[in-house]
Design a protein around this motif. Sequence first.
Motif, PDB file in Angstrom:
ATOM      1  N   MET A  55      -1.141  20.848  10.397  1.00 38.66           N
ATOM      2  CA  MET A  55       0.119  20.025  10.606  1.00 38.66           C
ATOM      3  C   MET A  55      -0.002  18.649   9.737  1.00 38.66           C
ATOM      4  SD  MET A  55       2.289  21.855  12.263  1.00 38.66           S
ATOM      5  CE  MET A  55       3.710  20.707  12.746  1.00 38.66           C
ATOM      6  N   ASP A  56      -1.230  18.118  10.010  1.00 37.66           N
ATOM      7  CA  ASP A  56      -1.365  17.108   9.035  1.00 37.66           C
ATOM      8  C   ASP A  56      -1.356  17.089   7.456  1.00 37.66           C
ATOM      9  OD1 ASP A  56      -1.584  15.584  11.274  1.00 37.66           O
ATOM     10  OD2 ASP A  56      -3.827  15.490  11.124  1.00 37.66           O
ATOM     11  N   LEU A  57      -1.840  18.389   7.133  1.00 41.35           N
ATOM     12  CA  LEU A  57      -1.824  18.915   5.596  1.00 41.35           C
ATOM     13  C   LEU A  57      -0.267  19.071   5.300  1.00 41.35           C
ATOM     14  CD1 LEU A  57      -3.577  19.363   3.395  1.00 41.35           C
ATOM     15  CD2 LEU A  57      -3.837  21.826   4.127  1.00 41.35           C
ATOM     16  N   ALA A  58       0.380  19.807   5.952  1.00 47.51           N
ATOM     17  CA  ALA A  58       1.739  19.978   5.695  1.00 47.51           C
ATOM     18  C   ALA A  58       2.593  18.594   5.742  1.00 47.51           C
ATOM     19  CB  ALA A  58       2.395  20.802   6.789  1.00 47.51           C
ATOM     20  N   ASP A  59       2.086  17.530   6.319  1.00 49.80           N
ATOM     21  CA  ASP A  59       2.827  16.433   6.382  1.00 49.80           C
ATOM     22  C   ASP A  59       2.317  15.688   5.092  1.00 49.80           C
ATOM     23  OD1 ASP A  59       4.261  16.519   8.919  1.00 49.80           O
ATOM     24  OD2 ASP A  59       2.610  15.480   9.976  1.00 49.80           O
ATOM     25  N   LEU A  60       1.299  15.902   4.755  1.00 48.45           N
ATOM     26  CA  LEU A  60       0.799  15.282   3.517  1.00 48.45           C
ATOM     27  C   LEU A  60       1.665  15.788   2.233  1.00 48.45           C
ATOM     28  CD1 LEU A  60      -1.323  13.309   1.519  1.00 48.45           C
ATOM     29  CD2 LEU A  60      -2.506  15.511   1.768  1.00 48.45           C
TER      30      LEU A  60
ATOM     31  N   LYS B  63       4.305  17.209   2.226  1.00 47.29           N
ATOM     32  CA  LYS B  63       5.804  16.740   2.286  1.00 47.29           C
ATOM     33  C   LYS B  63       5.946  15.257   1.533  1.00 47.29           C
ATOM     34  CE  LYS B  63       6.794  18.763   6.712  1.00 47.29           C
ATOM     35  NZ  LYS B  63       7.262  18.508   8.106  1.00 47.29           N
ATOM     36  N   MET B  64       5.045  14.619   1.564  1.00 48.18           N
ATOM     37  CA  MET B  64       5.002  13.119   0.590  1.00 48.18           C
ATOM     38  C   MET B  64       5.155  13.587  -1.053  1.00 48.18           C
ATOM     39  SD  MET B  64       5.092  10.984   2.838  1.00 48.18           S
ATOM     40  CE  MET B  64       6.048  11.772   3.863  1.00 48.18           C
ATOM     41  N   PHE B  65       4.971  14.868  -1.319  1.00 48.86           N
ATOM     42  CA  PHE B  65       4.816  15.031  -2.750  1.00 48.86           C
ATOM     43  C   PHE B  65       6.165  15.853  -2.970  1.00 48.86           C
ATOM     44  CE2 PHE B  65       0.379  14.067  -1.754  1.00 48.86           C
ATOM     45  CZ  PHE B  65       0.258  13.360  -2.848  1.00 48.86           C
ATOM     46  N   ALA B  66       7.003  15.875  -2.063  1.00 47.87           N
ATOM     47  CA  ALA B  66       8.192  16.824  -2.221  1.00 47.87           C
ATOM     48  C   ALA B  66       9.340  15.964  -2.656  1.00 47.87           C
ATOM     49  CB  ALA B  66       8.484  17.603  -0.830  1.00 47.87           C
ATOM     50  N   ASP B  67       9.243  14.942  -2.901  1.00 54.36           N
ATOM     51  CA  ASP B  67      10.293  13.877  -3.086  1.00 54.36           C
ATOM     52  C   ASP B  67      10.047  13.306  -4.766  1.00 54.36           C
ATOM     53  OD1 ASP B  67      12.742  12.231  -2.274  1.00 54.36           O
ATOM     54  OD2 ASP B  67      11.541  10.767  -3.337  1.00 54.36           O
ATOM     55  N   SER B  68      10.878  13.738  -5.672  1.00 56.70           N
ATOM     56  CA  SER B  68      10.750  13.041  -6.991  1.00 56.70           C
ATOM     57  C   SER B  68      10.658  11.848  -7.086  1.00 56.70           C
ATOM     58  CB  SER B  68      11.668  13.523  -8.013  1.00 56.70           C
ATOM     59  OG  SER B  68      13.085  13.029  -7.752  1.00 56.70           O
TER      60      SER B  68
ATOM     61  N   ILE C  91       7.589   4.546   3.080  1.00 56.21           N
ATOM     62  CA  ILE C  91       7.111   5.936   3.328  1.00 56.21           C
ATOM     63  C   ILE C  91       5.588   6.375   2.896  1.00 56.21           C
ATOM     64  CG2 ILE C  91       7.597   8.507   3.061  1.00 56.21           C
ATOM     65  CD1 ILE C  91      10.571   7.714   3.293  1.00 56.21           C
ATOM     66  N   LEU C  92       5.255   6.084   1.627  1.00 54.74           N
ATOM     67  CA  LEU C  92       4.103   6.200   1.120  1.00 54.74           C
ATOM     68  C   LEU C  92       3.151   5.434   1.729  1.00 54.74           C
ATOM     69  CD1 LEU C  92       5.250   6.719  -2.501  1.00 54.74           C
ATOM     70  CD2 LEU C  92       4.172   8.369  -1.069  1.00 54.74           C
ATOM     71  N   ARG C  93       3.298   4.423   2.030  1.00 55.83           N
ATOM     72  CA  ARG C  93       2.407   3.256   2.847  1.00 55.83           C
ATOM     73  C   ARG C  93       1.976   4.065   4.281  1.00 55.83           C
ATOM     74  NH1 ARG C  93       3.052  -2.899   3.219  1.00 55.83           N
ATOM     75  NH2 ARG C  93       1.006  -2.550   4.102  1.00 55.83           N
ATOM     76  N   ASN C  94       3.112   4.511   4.932  1.00 59.72           N
ATOM     77  CA  ASN C  94       2.947   5.062   6.393  1.00 59.72           C
ATOM     78  C   ASN C  94       2.097   6.357   6.101  1.00 59.72           C
ATOM     79  OD1 ASN C  94       4.319   2.918   7.626  1.00 59.72           O
ATOM     80  ND2 ASN C  94       6.013   4.152   7.541  1.00 59.72           N
ATOM     81  N   ALA C  95       2.162   7.067   5.137  1.00 56.96           N
ATOM     82  CA  ALA C  95       1.436   8.236   5.074  1.00 56.96           C
ATOM     83  C   ALA C  95      -0.067   7.878   4.543  1.00 56.96           C
ATOM     84  CB  ALA C  95       2.234   9.269   4.011  1.00 56.96           C
ATOM     85  N   LYS C  96      -0.378   6.598   4.317  1.00 57.04           N
ATOM     86  CA  LYS C  96      -1.543   6.106   3.903  1.00 57.04           C
ATOM     87  C   LYS C  96      -1.841   6.636   2.323  1.00 57.04           C
ATOM     88  CE  LYS C  96      -2.979   5.664   8.683  1.00 57.04           C
ATOM     89  NZ  LYS C  96      -3.451   6.358   9.621  1.00 57.04           N
ATOM     90  N   LEU C  97      -1.035   6.697   1.486  1.00 62.73           N
ATOM     91  CA  LEU C  97      -1.164   7.083   0.210  1.00 62.73           C
ATOM     92  C   LEU C  97      -1.206   5.797  -0.825  1.00 62.73           C
ATOM     93  CD1 LEU C  97       1.148  10.266   0.063  1.00 62.73           C
ATOM     94  CD2 LEU C  97      -1.472  10.252   0.218  1.00 62.73           C
ATOM     95  N   LEU C  98      -0.802   4.786  -0.223  1.00 61.97           N
ATOM     96  CA  LEU C  98      -0.564   3.602  -0.845  1.00 61.97           C
ATOM     97  C   LEU C  98      -1.282   2.146   0.027  1.00 61.97           C
ATOM     98  CD1 LEU C  98       3.154   3.188  -2.226  1.00 61.97           C
ATOM     99  CD2 LEU C  98       1.106   3.999  -3.278  1.00 61.97           C
ATOM    100  N   CYS C  99      -2.000   1.687  -0.688  1.00 59.78           N
ATOM    101  CA  CYS C  99      -2.356   0.092  -0.133  1.00 59.78           C
ATOM    102  C   CYS C  99      -1.350  -0.940  -0.787  1.00 59.78           C
ATOM    103  CB  CYS C  99      -3.955  -0.118  -0.690  1.00 59.78           C
ATOM    104  SG  CYS C  99      -4.988   1.120  -0.082  1.00 59.78           S
ATOM    105  N   ALA C 100      -1.375  -2.058   0.001  1.00 63.01           N
ATOM    106  CA  ALA C 100      -0.459  -3.117  -0.416  1.00 63.01           C
ATOM    107  C   ALA C 100      -1.349  -4.466  -0.116  1.00 63.01           C
ATOM    108  CB  ALA C 100       0.859  -3.241   0.209  1.00 63.01           C
ATOM    109  N   ARG C 101      -0.972  -5.324  -1.140  1.00 64.21           N
ATOM    110  CA  ARG C 101      -1.845  -6.866  -0.822  1.00 64.21           C
ATOM    111  C   ARG C 101      -0.458  -7.769  -1.232  1.00 64.21           C
ATOM    112  NH1 ARG C 101      -3.232  -9.002  -5.180  1.00 64.21           N
ATOM    113  NH2 ARG C 101      -3.789  -7.735  -7.163  1.00 64.21           N
ATOM    114  N   ARG C 102      -0.670  -8.957  -0.631  1.00 63.62           N
ATOM    115  CA  ARG C 102       0.316 -10.056  -0.825  1.00 63.62           C
ATOM    116  C   ARG C 102      -0.402 -11.090  -1.858  1.00 63.62           C
ATOM    117  NH1 ARG C 102       4.841 -11.385   0.670  1.00 63.62           N
ATOM    118  NH2 ARG C 102       4.677 -10.191   2.621  1.00 63.62           N
ATOM    119  N   GLU C 103       0.448 -11.219  -2.898  1.00 65.04           N
ATOM    120  CA  GLU C 103       0.048 -12.190  -3.821  1.00 65.04           C
ATOM    121  C   GLU C 103       1.334 -13.111  -3.802  1.00 65.04           C
ATOM    122  OE1 GLU C 103      -0.300 -11.322  -8.313  1.00 65.04           O
ATOM    123  OE2 GLU C 103      -2.360 -10.903  -7.461  1.00 65.04           O
ATOM    124  N   GLY C 104       1.169 -14.219  -3.380  1.00 63.64           N
ATOM    125  CA  GLY C 104       2.127 -15.140  -3.360  1.00 63.64           C
ATOM    126  C   GLY C 104       3.139 -14.437  -2.590  1.00 63.64           C
ATOM    127  N   LYS C 105       4.362 -14.478  -3.153  1.00 64.77           N
ATOM    128  CA  LYS C 105       5.594 -13.947  -2.461  1.00 64.77           C
ATOM    129  C   LYS C 105       5.666 -12.261  -2.641  1.00 64.77           C
ATOM    130  CE  LYS C 105       8.176 -18.119  -2.056  1.00 64.77           C
ATOM    131  NZ  LYS C 105       9.479 -18.864  -2.452  1.00 64.77           N
TER     132      LYS C 105
END
Length: 109
Positions: free
Chosen positions: A23-28, A30-35, A71-85
């Motif tokens: 199920m986790d693999l299917a969810d992963l 799915k993240m690649f199913a959107d252009s 969506i990509l962050r929630n799927a743990k495919l991206l990281c984010a950091r704050r730089e100023g604003k």
Amino acid sequence: MTKRKYQEEKGARIGGINEDELMDLADLFKMFADSTRIKILVDLSQGEKSVSEICEDLEMNQSAVSHQLKILRNAKLLCARREGKSMIYSLADDHVSTIIAMGKDHIEE
């Protein structure tokens, strides 16, 4: 203990992967199913970028890009950091680039 009894207790395994992992693999995948998400991942495979840089590269509005980034962050495919604003995004790890590269290789065969 019989094989069937063991499978019932441990959960069915297909190819060494249990039901939860499937199920986790299917969810992963799915993240690649959107252009749009693919475009963002490919863009970030070139290096980290701010939301405005991603919007400019993809010629899309910030609302649409930000929605997909969440969506990509929630799927743990991206990281984010704050730089100023600004928020600066990058791929979570090399696995994401590998999945994209392998997919590209597959469609080019």
